[in-house]
Design a protein around this motif. Structure first.
Motif, short mmCIF file in Angstrom:
data_model
loop_
_atom_site.label_atom_id
_atom_site.label_comp_id
_atom_site.label_asym_id
_atom_site.label_seq_id
_atom_site.Cartn_x
_atom_site.Cartn_y
_atom_site.Cartn_z
N ARG A 190 -1.80 -5.05 -67.17
CA ARG A 190 -1.06 -3.89 -67.83
C ARG A 190 -1.83 -2.74 -67.53
O ARG A 190 -1.59 -1.76 -67.04
CB ARG A 190 -0.43 -3.99 -69.08
N SER A 226 -2.48 -1.76 -64.11
CA SER A 226 -1.27 -1.22 -63.37
C SER A 226 -1.38 0.42 -63.81
O SER A 226 -0.61 1.06 -63.11
CB SER A 226 0.00 -1.76 -64.31
N THR A 227 -2.13 0.81 -64.79
CA THR A 227 -2.05 2.31 -65.20
C THR A 227 -3.05 3.03 -63.95
O THR A 227 -2.87 4.22 -63.80
CB THR A 227 -2.86 2.46 -66.44
N GLY A 266 -2.31 2.59 -60.96
CA GLY A 266 -1.59 2.20 -59.84
C GLY A 266 -1.67 0.96 -59.12
O GLY A 266 -1.44 1.01 -57.93
N SER A 307 -0.78 -2.75 -57.93
CA SER A 307 0.34 -3.48 -58.35
C SER A 307 0.03 -4.83 -57.37
O SER A 307 0.81 -5.70 -57.44
CB SER A 307 1.36 -2.91 -57.37
N ALA A 356 4.20 -5.02 -62.54
CA ALA A 356 5.04 -4.35 -62.20
C ALA A 356 5.28 -2.84 -62.85
O ALA A 356 6.13 -1.90 -62.42
CB ALA A 356 6.34 -5.09 -62.57
N GLU A 357 4.58 -2.72 -63.95
CA GLU A 357 4.57 -1.55 -64.66
C GLU A 357 4.02 -0.33 -64.08
O GLU A 357 4.00 0.84 -64.31
CB GLU A 357 3.90 -1.50 -66.29
N SER A 358 3.19 -0.80 -62.67
CA SER A 358 2.79 0.34 -61.96
C SER A 358 3.91 0.93 -61.14
O SER A 358 3.78 2.16 -60.60
CB SER A 358 1.95 -0.37 -60.88
N GLY A 359 5.19 0.51 -61.13
CA GLY A 359 6.22 1.10 -60.66
C GLY A 359 6.21 0.92 -59.14
O GLY A 359 7.11 1.26 -58.42
N LYS A 360 5.38 -0.14 -58.63
CA LYS A 360 5.25 -0.51 -57.08
C LYS A 360 5.97 -2.02 -57.01
O LYS A 360 5.60 -2.73 -57.99
CB LYS A 360 4.00 -0.46 -56.56
N ASP A 414 -4.05 5.28 -57.93
CA ASP A 414 -3.04 5.06 -56.92
C ASP A 414 -3.34 3.78 -56.22
O ASP A 414 -3.25 3.66 -54.99
CB ASP A 414 -3.07 6.21 -56.11
#
Length: 404
Positions: free
Chosen positions: A148, A151-152, A154, A156, A181-185, A333
């Motif tokens: 997690r 993921s901050t 970016g 994934s 998945a918390e990366s949004g990607k 990113d």
């Protein structure tokens, strides 16, 4: 500019958490980092970080670079590898050569007043990364927290250690995917068995993991040099087989490349330095294969990754392994962004206490491979022995690293 001396210091390091794999599931908290410094007659200093075990052979290869111009780093790398011909470029020998090579590249880039990625010829300094936890000792909650946190940034794409318990591996793969998945990607995953399996074990195990989540690659499912086993795994699963992080020179990679045993070629500082990794990466490109770069102190290998057209991703680890270092890069990113500081940008932290200054002891000189070996056709006669200088190494000995 010439290298005038090689200095070494060893420092203890306690990680922020244990790291371990199928071969060491309990993991390790403590390390000792050897800081190697190359001084020059122009005041520039080149740095590298290695393990203290290489000290025993370091004088042999320090003798090659002292008194030489770092601008000729690839030629000096060839000379160091040549000196190791009889014993072979393995174990602590490759660690010593790699460290000196990294420090020489640092000096070359500093002399050019530019970051190493530019000296190597890259046009951009951003490198895609994947998160590697070396996390087998972690419980489920710790594993989730680790990925997690990645993921901050970016990130994934993550890699999970596997190999001892299939149900545990499936659960941990699921947890890592949810955290990343918390990366949004879209999430991509790889697994690493650290040579723990046979082919017969690996194929059904990886197939089961692939039912949980598609895998980008399975890393070292079988012993590193077992061409037949690695090729069987590559043919028997959907995932690519990644291998090479524990190999050295191109000649060790060639059996895997020719035998269809590797789909993703791994290189790193341990591939006998930046010079050695570059040669292997270029060979992989000739076979149409991608390269993934392996984590190292300060992510120095990212400078090489930036110049490789066949580069997939750089392994990044966050376990406090760089606590003793100052670095010139940032994560964001899903990429590592290298800075603009001349050299590779990795230095020991200012004011770091010297807890163990290792002596610069003598060591026997190895004769190395003869000039022209492997280059000339049979029957070709090189220059006369009476006109060429012949050095007798039978009694040679390095008594001190420093030369006037």
């Amino acid at each position: 500019m010439k290298v005038t001396q090689v200095r070494v210091e060893a420092h203890p390091l306690t990680l922020t958490r244990p790291i371990g794999d199928a071969n060491d599931p309990v993991g390790q908290w403590h390390q000792r980092q050897l800081v190697i410094a190359l001084d020059t007659d122009e005041g520039l200093v080149g740095y590298a970080v290695a393990v203290p075990g290489c000290l025993g052979v370091l004088p042999v290869f320090a003798d090659v670079v002292i008194g030489k111009d770092p601008a000729g780093v690839r030629g000096l790398w060839e000379a160091m590898v040549g000196r190791a011909f009889k014993a072979g470029v393995n174990g602590m020998t490759r660690v010593a050569i790699a460290a000196l090579d990294v420090a020489l590249w640092d000096l070359k880039a500093q002399a050019n007043s530019e970051p190493l990625w530019r000296t190597l010829g890259a046009t951009a300094s951003s490198v895609p990364v994947y998160a590697s936890g070396i996390e087998m000792p972690l419980g489920d909650a710790e594993l989730v927290e680790y990925y997690r946190r990645q993921s901050t940034h970016g990130i994934s794409f993550g890699k999970i250690k596997v190999g001892r318990d299939r149900e545990d591996d499936l659960r941990r793969l699921r947890l890592a995917a949810q955290a990343l998945a918390e990366s949004g990607k879209p999430v991509r995953l790889a697994v690493d068995a650290n040579e723990y399996w046979s082919a017969k074990t690996a194929i059904p195990w990886v197939r089961a993991l692939e039912q949980e989540h598609p895998l980008v690659w399975v890393e070292e499912p079988c012993p590193r040099r077992d061409v037949r086993a690695l090729a069987r795994v590559s043919a028997g699963v959907d995932a690519a087989v990644a291998a090479g992080e524990n190999l050295n020179l191109v000649d060790e990679f060639l059996p895997l490349l020719l035998g269809g045993a590797v789909d993703v070629v791994q290189v790193g500082i341990q591939t006998t330095g930046i010079s050695g990794a570059l040669r292997v990466a270029e060979t992989a490109a000739g076979f149409g294969l991608p390269v993934a770069t392996v984590n190292c102190p300060g992510h120095v290998i990212a400078h090489l990754a930036a110049v490789l057209p066949n580069h997939l991703a750089l392994e990044v680890l966050d376990a406090g392994e760089d606590a003793l270092l100052e670095v010139d890069h940032t994560l964001g990113d899903g990429h590592l962004k290298l800075g603009s500081r001349p050299g590779h940008g990795v230095r020991p932290r200012a004011g770091l206490p010297v807890t163990d200054v290792l002596p610069r002891t003598g060591a026997a000189v190895l004769p190395g491979r003869g000039p022209g070996a492997g280059l000339l056709p049979p029957g070709f006669t090189p220059r006369s022995r009476t006109t060429g200088r012949i050095t007798d190494h039978t009694t040679g000995c390095i008594t001190d690293h420093t030369r006037d």
